[in-house]
Design a protein around this motif. Sequence first.
Motif, PDB file in Angstrom:
ATOM      1  N   ASP A 236       0.890  -0.962  -0.080  1.00  0.00           N
ATOM      2  CA  ASP A 236      -0.008  -0.408   0.151  1.00  0.00           C
ATOM      3  C   ASP A 236       0.559   1.331  -0.181  1.00  0.00           C
ATOM      4  OD1 ASP A 236      -1.633  -2.127  -0.091  1.00  0.00           O
ATOM      5  OD2 ASP A 236      -2.233  -1.305   2.441  1.00  0.00           O
TER       6      ASP A 236
ATOM      7  N   GLU B 281       3.837   0.616  -3.715  1.00  0.00           N
ATOM      8  CA  GLU B 281       3.211  -0.224  -5.342  1.00  0.00           C
ATOM      9  C   GLU B 281       2.153   0.841  -5.532  1.00  0.00           C
ATOM     10  OE1 GLU B 281       3.046  -4.261  -6.070  1.00  0.00           O
ATOM     11  OE2 GLU B 281       4.777  -4.527  -4.955  1.00  0.00           O
ATOM     12  N   LYS B 282       0.526   0.691  -4.564  1.00  0.00           N
ATOM     13  CA  LYS B 282      -0.271   1.168  -4.580  1.00  0.00           C
ATOM     14  C   LYS B 282      -0.448   2.569  -4.434  1.00  0.00           C
ATOM     15  CE  LYS B 282      -3.782  -2.061  -2.675  1.00  0.00           C
ATOM     16  NZ  LYS B 282      -4.518  -1.850  -1.864  1.00  0.00           N
TER      17      LYS B 282
ATOM     18  N   GLN C 286       2.615   4.522  -5.407  1.00  0.00           N
ATOM     19  CA  GLN C 286       3.212   5.178  -6.788  1.00  0.00           C
ATOM     20  C   GLN C 286       2.182   5.240  -7.849  1.00  0.00           C
ATOM     21  OE1 GLN C 286       6.226   2.584  -6.972  1.00  0.00           O
ATOM     22  NE2 GLN C 286       8.225   4.303  -5.761  1.00  0.00           N
ATOM     23  N   LEU C 287       1.352   3.595  -8.052  1.00  0.00           N
ATOM     24  CA  LEU C 287       0.101   3.405  -9.434  1.00  0.00           C
ATOM     25  C   LEU C 287      -0.922   5.022  -8.878  1.00  0.00           C
ATOM     26  CD1 LEU C 287      -1.103   1.577 -11.961  1.00  0.00           C
ATOM     27  CD2 LEU C 287      -2.676   0.607  -9.899  1.00  0.00           C
ATOM     28  N   TYR C 288      -1.307   4.463  -7.807  1.00  0.00           N
ATOM     29  CA  TYR C 288      -2.957   5.969  -7.953  1.00  0.00           C
ATOM     30  C   TYR C 288      -2.081   7.350  -7.387  1.00  0.00           C
ATOM     31  CZ  TYR C 288      -5.448   2.786  -5.110  1.00  0.00           C
ATOM     32  OH  TYR C 288      -6.007   1.411  -4.686  1.00  0.00           O
ATOM     33  N   GLU C 289      -0.877   8.140  -7.404  1.00  0.00           N
ATOM     34  CA  GLU C 289      -0.512   8.979  -8.301  1.00  0.00           C
ATOM     35  C   GLU C 289      -0.120   8.957  -9.360  1.00  0.00           C
ATOM     36  OE1 GLU C 289       3.306  11.077  -5.508  1.00  0.00           O
ATOM     37  OE2 GLU C 289       4.209   9.952  -6.753  1.00  0.00           O
ATOM     38  N   LYS C 290       0.459   8.341  -9.884  1.00  0.00           N
ATOM     39  CA  LYS C 290       0.705   8.444 -11.678  1.00  0.00           C
ATOM     40  C   LYS C 290      -1.255   8.384 -12.525  1.00  0.00           C
ATOM     41  CE  LYS C 290       1.921   5.493 -15.122  1.00  0.00           C
ATOM     42  NZ  LYS C 290       2.453   3.794 -15.086  1.00  0.00           N
ATOM     43  N   HIS C 291      -2.173   7.902 -11.419  1.00  0.00           N
ATOM     44  CA  HIS C 291      -3.620   7.752 -12.895  1.00  0.00           C
ATOM     45  C   HIS C 291      -4.034   9.336 -11.835  1.00  0.00           C
ATOM     46  CE1 HIS C 291      -2.354   5.001 -15.201  1.00  0.00           C
ATOM     47  NE2 HIS C 291      -1.809   3.954 -13.751  1.00  0.00           N
TER      48      HIS C 291
ATOM     49  N   TYR D 294      -5.476  10.097  -1.241  1.00  0.00           N
ATOM     50  CA  TYR D 294      -5.498   8.736  -0.771  1.00  0.00           C
ATOM     51  C   TYR D 294      -4.491   8.614   0.727  1.00  0.00           C
ATOM     52  CZ  TYR D 294      -2.535   3.737  -1.372  1.00  0.00           C
ATOM     53  OH  TYR D 294      -2.753   2.572  -0.927  1.00  0.00           O
TER      54      TYR D 294
END
Length: 72
Positions: free
Chosen positions: A2, A5-6, A8-13, A18
């Motif tokens: 969380d 990985e999540k 960075q993914l949420y930030e990128k998208h 969060y």
Amino acid sequence: MDKVEKFQLYEKHGVLEYWLVYPKFESVEQWVLKNGVYHLEGAHIGKGTLTSENIPCISIDVSGIFKGLDKS
């Protein structure tokens, strides 16, 4: 997962906020996306009120999140 990985993914998208909840420590971290990068908006330990910068009608009593939680 969380926190890395999540996150960075949420930030990128472009996920606007969060919130990471840590039941063991009765704490909540509130991250807000500004100019494409997450910034720690607040860290609440056991008390306080979480309010969303992006959804003004949301207001959560942090102590209520952990009320009745089995800490064993």
